[in-house]
Design a protein around this motif. Sequence first.
Motif, PDB file in Angstrom:
ATOM      1  N   LYS A  43       0.827  -1.216   0.000  1.00  0.00           N
ATOM      2  CA  LYS A  43       0.000   0.000   0.000  1.00  0.00           C
ATOM      3  C   LYS A  43       0.856   1.260   0.000  1.00  0.00           C
ATOM      4  O   LYS A  43       0.652   2.166  -0.817  1.00  0.00           O
ATOM      5  CB  LYS A  43      -0.935  -0.002   1.228  1.00  0.00           C
ATOM      6  CG  LYS A  43      -1.781  -1.252   1.366  1.00  0.00           C
ATOM      7  CD  LYS A  43      -2.653  -1.219   2.600  1.00  0.00           C
ATOM      8  CE  LYS A  43      -1.904  -1.156   3.914  1.00  0.00           C
ATOM      9  NZ  LYS A  43      -1.122  -2.348   4.252  1.00  0.00           N
ATOM     10  N   THR A  44       1.799   1.308   0.927  1.00  0.00           N
ATOM     11  CA  THR A  44       2.669   2.483   1.008  1.00  0.00           C
ATOM     12  C   THR A  44       3.454   2.659  -0.288  1.00  0.00           C
ATOM     13  O   THR A  44       3.588   3.773  -0.810  1.00  0.00           O
ATOM     14  CB  THR A  44       3.645   2.356   2.201  1.00  0.00           C
ATOM     15  OG1 THR A  44       2.886   2.319   3.402  1.00  0.00           O
ATOM     16  CG2 THR A  44       4.628   3.503   2.249  1.00  0.00           C
ATOM     17  N   THR A  45       3.960   1.552  -0.791  1.00  0.00           N
ATOM     18  CA  THR A  45       4.753   1.626  -2.019  1.00  0.00           C
ATOM     19  C   THR A  45       3.919   2.180  -3.166  1.00  0.00           C
ATOM     20  O   THR A  45       4.412   3.008  -3.948  1.00  0.00           O
ATOM     21  CB  THR A  45       5.301   0.230  -2.371  1.00  0.00           C
ATOM     22  OG1 THR A  45       5.983  -0.293  -1.229  1.00  0.00           O
ATOM     23  CG2 THR A  45       6.249   0.300  -3.550  1.00  0.00           C
ATOM     24  N   PHE A  53      -3.207   9.733   1.527  1.00  0.00           N
ATOM     25  CA  PHE A  53      -3.120   9.561   2.989  1.00  0.00           C
ATOM     26  C   PHE A  53      -2.585   8.165   3.292  1.00  0.00           C
ATOM     27  O   PHE A  53      -3.192   7.181   2.882  1.00  0.00           O
ATOM     28  CB  PHE A  53      -4.505   9.708   3.632  1.00  0.00           C
ATOM     29  CG  PHE A  53      -5.100  11.078   3.508  1.00  0.00           C
ATOM     30  CD1 PHE A  53      -4.978  11.994   4.541  1.00  0.00           C
ATOM     31  CD2 PHE A  53      -5.805  11.448   2.368  1.00  0.00           C
ATOM     32  CE1 PHE A  53      -5.537  13.262   4.444  1.00  0.00           C
ATOM     33  CE2 PHE A  53      -6.364  12.714   2.259  1.00  0.00           C
ATOM     34  CZ  PHE A  53      -6.233  13.631   3.300  1.00  0.00           C
ATOM     35  N   ASP A  54      -1.475   8.093   4.013  1.00  0.00           N
ATOM     36  CA  ASP A  54      -0.909   6.776   4.318  1.00  0.00           C
ATOM     37  C   ASP A  54      -1.045   6.456   5.806  1.00  0.00           C
ATOM     38  O   ASP A  54      -0.230   6.888   6.614  1.00  0.00           O
ATOM     39  CB  ASP A  54       0.565   6.721   3.907  1.00  0.00           C
ATOM     40  CG  ASP A  54       1.108   5.304   3.980  1.00  0.00           C
ATOM     41  OD1 ASP A  54       0.321   4.375   4.255  1.00  0.00           O
ATOM     42  OD2 ASP A  54       2.324   5.124   3.760  1.00  0.00           O
ATOM     43  N   GLU A  55      -2.083   5.733   6.143  1.00  0.00           N
ATOM     44  CA  GLU A  55      -2.337   5.333   7.545  1.00  0.00           C
ATOM     45  C   GLU A  55      -2.170   6.497   8.505  1.00  0.00           C
ATOM     46  O   GLU A  55      -1.457   6.389   9.509  1.00  0.00           O
ATOM     47  CB  GLU A  55      -1.408   4.182   7.935  1.00  0.00           C
ATOM     48  CG  GLU A  55      -1.609   2.947   7.098  1.00  0.00           C
ATOM     49  CD  GLU A  55      -1.020   1.702   7.755  1.00  0.00           C
ATOM     50  OE1 GLU A  55      -0.982   1.645   8.988  1.00  0.00           O
ATOM     51  OE2 GLU A  55      -0.614   0.794   7.015  1.00  0.00           O
ATOM     52  N   VAL A  56      -2.843   7.586   8.210  1.00  0.00           N
ATOM     53  CA  VAL A  56      -2.588   8.818   8.965  1.00  0.00           C
ATOM     54  C   VAL A  56      -3.099   8.768  10.399  1.00  0.00           C
ATOM     55  O   VAL A  56      -2.751   9.636  11.196  1.00  0.00           O
ATOM     56  CB  VAL A  56      -3.176  10.055   8.248  1.00  0.00           C
ATOM     57  CG1 VAL A  56      -2.473  10.252   6.913  1.00  0.00           C
ATOM     58  CG2 VAL A  56      -4.669   9.927   8.066  1.00  0.00           C
TER      59      VAL A  56
HETATM   60 MG   LIG Z   1       2.457   1.065   4.880  1.00  0.00          MG
END
Ligand SMILES: [Mg+2]
Lengths: 276, 215
Positions: free
Chosen positions: A47-49, A178-181
């Motif tokens: 996901k982050t990637t 938004f990354d797991e904010v």
């Molecule tokens: Mg991640």
Amino acid sequence: MDRLPETTISVQNLHKSFGDLHVLKSIDLDVHRGEVVVLIGSSGSGKTTLLRCLNFLAEYEQGQIHIDEKLMWYCDADCRQKRPTKEIAHDRAAIGMVFQSFNLFPHRTVLENIILGPTKVKPVRVPKPEATEQAMALLDRVGLLEKADAYPNTLSGGQQQRVAIARALAMEPKVMLFDEVTSALDPELVGEVLNVMRQLARDGMTMVVVTHEIHFALDAADKVIFLDQGKIAEQGPPEQVLFHPQSSRLKDFLRRFEEMTLLSWRRAPPGEKARS
Amino acid sequence: MEMGYTNLLYLFDAASKTMMLAIVAIVMSTLVGVIGGVISVLGGRLVEAMVSAAVYVLRGIPILVQLFLVYFGLPFFGIRVSPYTVAIIAISLHMGALVTEVVRGSLLALPKQQSESGLALGMTPLMLMIEVLAPQALRAALPPYVSLIPVTIKATSLASVISIWELTLASKEIANQTLATFEVFGVAFAIYFAICFPFTWLGRRLEQRYTGYWQ
Ligand SMILES: [Mg+2]
Ligand SMILES: Nc1ncnc2c1ncn2[C@@H]1O[C@H](COP(=O)(O)OP(=O)(O)O)[C@@H](O)[C@H]1O
């Protein structure tokens, strides 16, 4: 009036590896203007990637990403010819990103954090008085007007994250990532950040949101995507993906979440529950 | 034998020469260090490797040997410069290598997320350095940097071996003339200590005050 492209983000056949580790495998994704897409998936699924590829914080070997129909990054077969750093920076300015760990600039006040982008980074620089005015309006929007002159380390996590959102919005981005904010926040602070994001979604911002907050997906997302081992395994409207998972992997994934209690509550209202 | 009032003034005069030498060396080594540290962080792998190699070499050789290398090396290549310039070059390079390490270390110690969020805002690497990284690294770099200042000041005494007239050489002259060796070097010691101590003290104080990151 200019014709606004319907598809804000378009990803075609995206592949990304770290050495031998093939992290993203042929991702295709369209995000339309004003759409809110929620990405779910277990830790390490990519996901982050994927988010980092969307604003080229990560380089990728294959595939194309268009933002507003403009090809944002290229790299020829041998990756000898890349886009110049300056151009990439220019294009990134139109894509807001908010991180799990807030990442405010600790040596600057809240207000300075927010106006740094418009006054010094934005392709068309905004004069300071105007930027300040806009920043105050943004702070008002995230409910932190009184914190303008505070330093980040005096704020709670939830407040810092709302400032981080305001800082990204100050660039007037076309898209927000938004990354797991809310993952680093104490439970009682999650709500204030999600509310800001919900409001943003209602205001028509195009958003790609990685989150484990299933209820946010239910009431704010237009589309939920389940990423599994670097592939899009399932996607569709939130109710479909979250209530009627097809694959056993998604079922397993959803079962692992506490939010399932909320989901079962929604499927079987308390009245029924009390009877059983 | 007594060293006398005139000789004392002579030493103070030499001390001011030492200070001039030190100031120039500090300015130059700071320039070398800041440039070296920043380009090794921003310049990519090749530049980083080259800067690291230079730092290793410079740190691994005594300043005195570097002084001789420059002193005899430059004429060997047909470059004629004054002994004063030789001393400045040698000391600034050596101390510059140490400052490079301080600058580099304090930049690399910053959380990676600071760069990420700056880049995500649309900053170029140079903007990121100026607006985000340098101001934060400065705080971490200041205590070790200030602690290097006395080292630079003391290093200027080595310039006496290539007959640059400064406090150490002047002390030798007076000691030879008056044979009051202990008194003369006692005074030299006191002067060096008086110049260096404030920086040593300040370095300590800064270290106590600025420990840890901002959060
Ligand atoms: Mg991640
Ligand atoms: N910089 C990196 N170098 C090597 N491997 C990485 C790097 N970043 C992520 N990975 C690997 O890529 C995979 C996907 O990571 P990530 O996108 O962070 O997953 P998620 O955000 O879904 O938890 C993981 O296996 C992770 O270990």
